[in-house]
Design a protein around this motif. Structure first.
Motif, PDB file in Angstrom:
ATOM      1  N   CYS A  74       0.847  -1.202   0.000  1.00  0.00           N
ATOM      2  CA  CYS A  74       0.000   0.000   0.000  1.00  0.00           C
ATOM      3  C   CYS A  74       0.881   1.251   0.000  1.00  0.00           C
ATOM      4  O   CYS A  74       1.800   1.351   0.815  1.00  0.00           O
ATOM      5  N   CYS A 104      -7.810   5.991   1.909  1.00  0.00           N
ATOM      6  CA  CYS A 104      -7.501   5.065   0.802  1.00  0.00           C
ATOM      7  C   CYS A 104      -7.653   5.773  -0.543  1.00  0.00           C
ATOM      8  O   CYS A 104      -8.578   6.564  -0.735  1.00  0.00           O
ATOM      9  N   ILE A 105      -6.740   5.475  -1.475  1.00  0.00           N
ATOM     10  CA  ILE A 105      -6.834   6.091  -2.812  1.00  0.00           C
ATOM     11  C   ILE A 105      -7.362   5.093  -3.840  1.00  0.00           C
ATOM     12  O   ILE A 105      -7.314   5.339  -5.036  1.00  0.00           O
ATOM     13  N   PHE A 106      -7.821   3.946  -3.384  1.00  0.00           N
ATOM     14  CA  PHE A 106      -8.447   2.926  -4.241  1.00  0.00           C
ATOM     15  C   PHE A 106      -7.534   2.535  -5.417  1.00  0.00           C
ATOM     16  O   PHE A 106      -7.999   2.397  -6.541  1.00  0.00           O
ATOM     17  N   CYS A 107      -6.239   2.401  -5.117  1.00  0.00           N
ATOM     18  CA  CYS A 107      -5.294   2.033  -6.181  1.00  0.00           C
ATOM     19  C   CYS A 107      -5.388   0.547  -6.500  1.00  0.00           C
ATOM     20  O   CYS A 107      -5.031   0.112  -7.587  1.00  0.00           O
ATOM     21  N   GLY A 108      -5.836  -0.264  -5.540  1.00  0.00           N
ATOM     22  CA  GLY A 108      -6.015  -1.698  -5.790  1.00  0.00           C
ATOM     23  C   GLY A 108      -4.764  -2.537  -5.572  1.00  0.00           C
ATOM     24  O   GLY A 108      -4.771  -3.740  -5.846  1.00  0.00           O
ATOM     25  N   ASN A 109      -3.666  -1.933  -5.097  1.00  0.00           N
ATOM     26  CA  ASN A 109      -2.430  -2.699  -4.878  1.00  0.00           C
ATOM     27  C   ASN A 109      -2.647  -3.835  -3.882  1.00  0.00           C
ATOM     28  O   ASN A 109      -2.176  -4.951  -4.082  1.00  0.00           O
ATOM     29  N   CYS A 110      -3.327  -3.546  -2.782  1.00  0.00           N
ATOM     30  CA  CYS A 110      -3.539  -4.563  -1.745  1.00  0.00           C
ATOM     31  C   CYS A 110      -4.302  -5.753  -2.317  1.00  0.00           C
ATOM     32  O   CYS A 110      -3.974  -6.916  -2.044  1.00  0.00           O
TER      33      CYS A 110
HETATM   34  S1  SF4 Z   1      -3.199  -0.450  -1.425  1.00  0.00           S
HETATM   35 FE1  SF4 Z   1      -5.339  -0.873  -0.877  1.00  0.00          FE
HETATM   36  S2  SF4 Z   1      -5.669   0.166   1.083  1.00  0.00           S
HETATM   37 FE2  SF4 Z   1      -3.801   1.011   0.202  1.00  0.00          FE
HETATM   38  S3  SF4 Z   1      -4.490   2.847  -0.912  1.00  0.00           S
HETATM   39 FE3  SF4 Z   1      -4.435   1.166  -2.393  1.00  0.00          FE
HETATM   40  S4  SF4 Z   1      -6.527   0.327  -2.378  1.00  0.00           S
HETATM   41 FE4  SF4 Z   1      -6.307   1.601  -0.513  1.00  0.00          FE
END
Ligand code: SF4
Ligand code: SF4
Length: 205
Positions: A74, A104-110
Motif C-alpha cells: 500500500c 484510501c486512494i483505491f489504487c487496488g495494490n492490496c
Molecule cells: S493499497 Fe489498498 S488500502 Fe492502500 S491505498 Fe491502495 S486500495 Fe487503498
C-alpha cells in the motif's frame, strides 16, 4: 499613408482571426445543442459501474493469513492488521483488520498482491457520511456483501456511458439487448489468443 494602410491591414487580420475563434467556440456550443441530455436522476437512477471499477474493498476474514503484504504494497501503509502469535500452532491469529476509506486512494495494490485473494474491489461507490471517522471500516464492515446497483429494487440502473451503443449518449429507455460500444475484456482476450494461435501456425509453416 503607408503606416495608415498597415494599421488597417493589421486590424482586418485581427478581426478575421477573432471571427474565426468565435466561430470555433460557437461550433462546440451548437454541437452540444444537437446532443441528447445524459442527466442521471441520482439517487433514483444510478449508472452501472464498468467491469474494472475500483470501489469499496471487500475482505474475507477467514482467508486472511496476517502476512501484511497488503500493508507493504500500500502506498500509504493503510491496512491495519492486528494479529497475535499462537505459540502452540506457530501461526499468526488475526484479531482485527481495518481499512480507512477516508484515506484510501483505491489504487487496488492490496487486492492485487494479497496471496490468499481475501481482498476484492467491489462496485460500491456511494460511501458518503457526515463523519469521516465512519469511513474507517473494520473487518465486519469490510466483510459486508457489496451493494449492487442492479440488485437494488429502489433504484433504476442505467447502463454506464461506456456500455452504450455507438452514437447513443442517452442511457434512458435503451432497448433491451442493445449492443455496447466497446468490447468486453473477455472478447479482447479471445481475440488476442486467436491472433497468437494464428501467429504460431504461420511460424510453423
Ligand atoms: S493499497 Fe489498498 S488500502 Fe492502500 S491505498 Fe491502495 S486500495 Fe487503498
Ligand atoms: S495480504 Fe491478504 S492475507 Fe495478507 S494480511 Fe493482507 S489481507 Fe491478509
Amino acid at each position: 499613408m503607408l503606416n495608415f494602410l498597415k494599421q488597417v491591414g493589421d486590424y482586418a487580420k485581427e478581426s478575421a482571426q477573432a471571427a474565426k475563434y468565435i466561430g470555433q467556440g460557437l461550433s462546440v456550443t451548437f454541437d452540444h445543442m444537437r446532443r441528447r441530455p445524459v442527466t442521471v436522476q441520482y439517487p433514483y437512477e444510478r449508472l452501472i459501474p464498468s467491469e474494472r471499477f475500483r470501489g469499496r474493498i471487500h475482505f474475507e476474514f477467514d482467508k486472511c493469513i496476517s502476512c501484511e503484504v497488503c500493508v507493504r504494497v500500500c502506498p500509504i501503509n493503510l491496512p491495519v492488521v492486528d494479529w497475535e502469535f499462537n505459540r502452540e500452532t506457530k501461526k499468526k491469529n488475526l484479531k482485527h483488520y481495518s481499512i480507512d476509506f477516508g484515506v484510501c486512494i483505491f489504487c487496488g495494490n492490496c487486492v492485487e498482491y494479497c496471496p490468499t485473494n481475501c481482498l476484492s474491489m467491489t462496485e460500491e461507490y456511494d460511501m458518503s457520511t457526515y463523519d469521516r471517522h465512519e469511513l474507517n471500516y473494520d473487518n465486519v464492515a469490510l466483510g459486508r456483501l457489496p451493494y449492487k446497483v442492479t440488485q437494488d429494487p429502489m433504484v433504476t440502473p442505467l447502463r454506464e456511458l461506456g456500455y452504450l451503443p455507438k452514437g447513443v449518449t442517452d442511457p434512458h429507455d435503451l432497448p433491451e439487448g442493445s449492443r455496447r460500444a466497446g468490447k468486453l475484456p473477455q472478447e479482447i482476450l479471445d481475440e488476442m489468443e486467436a491472433d497468437d494461435a494464428e501467429a504460431k501456425e504461420d511460424a510453423k509453416a
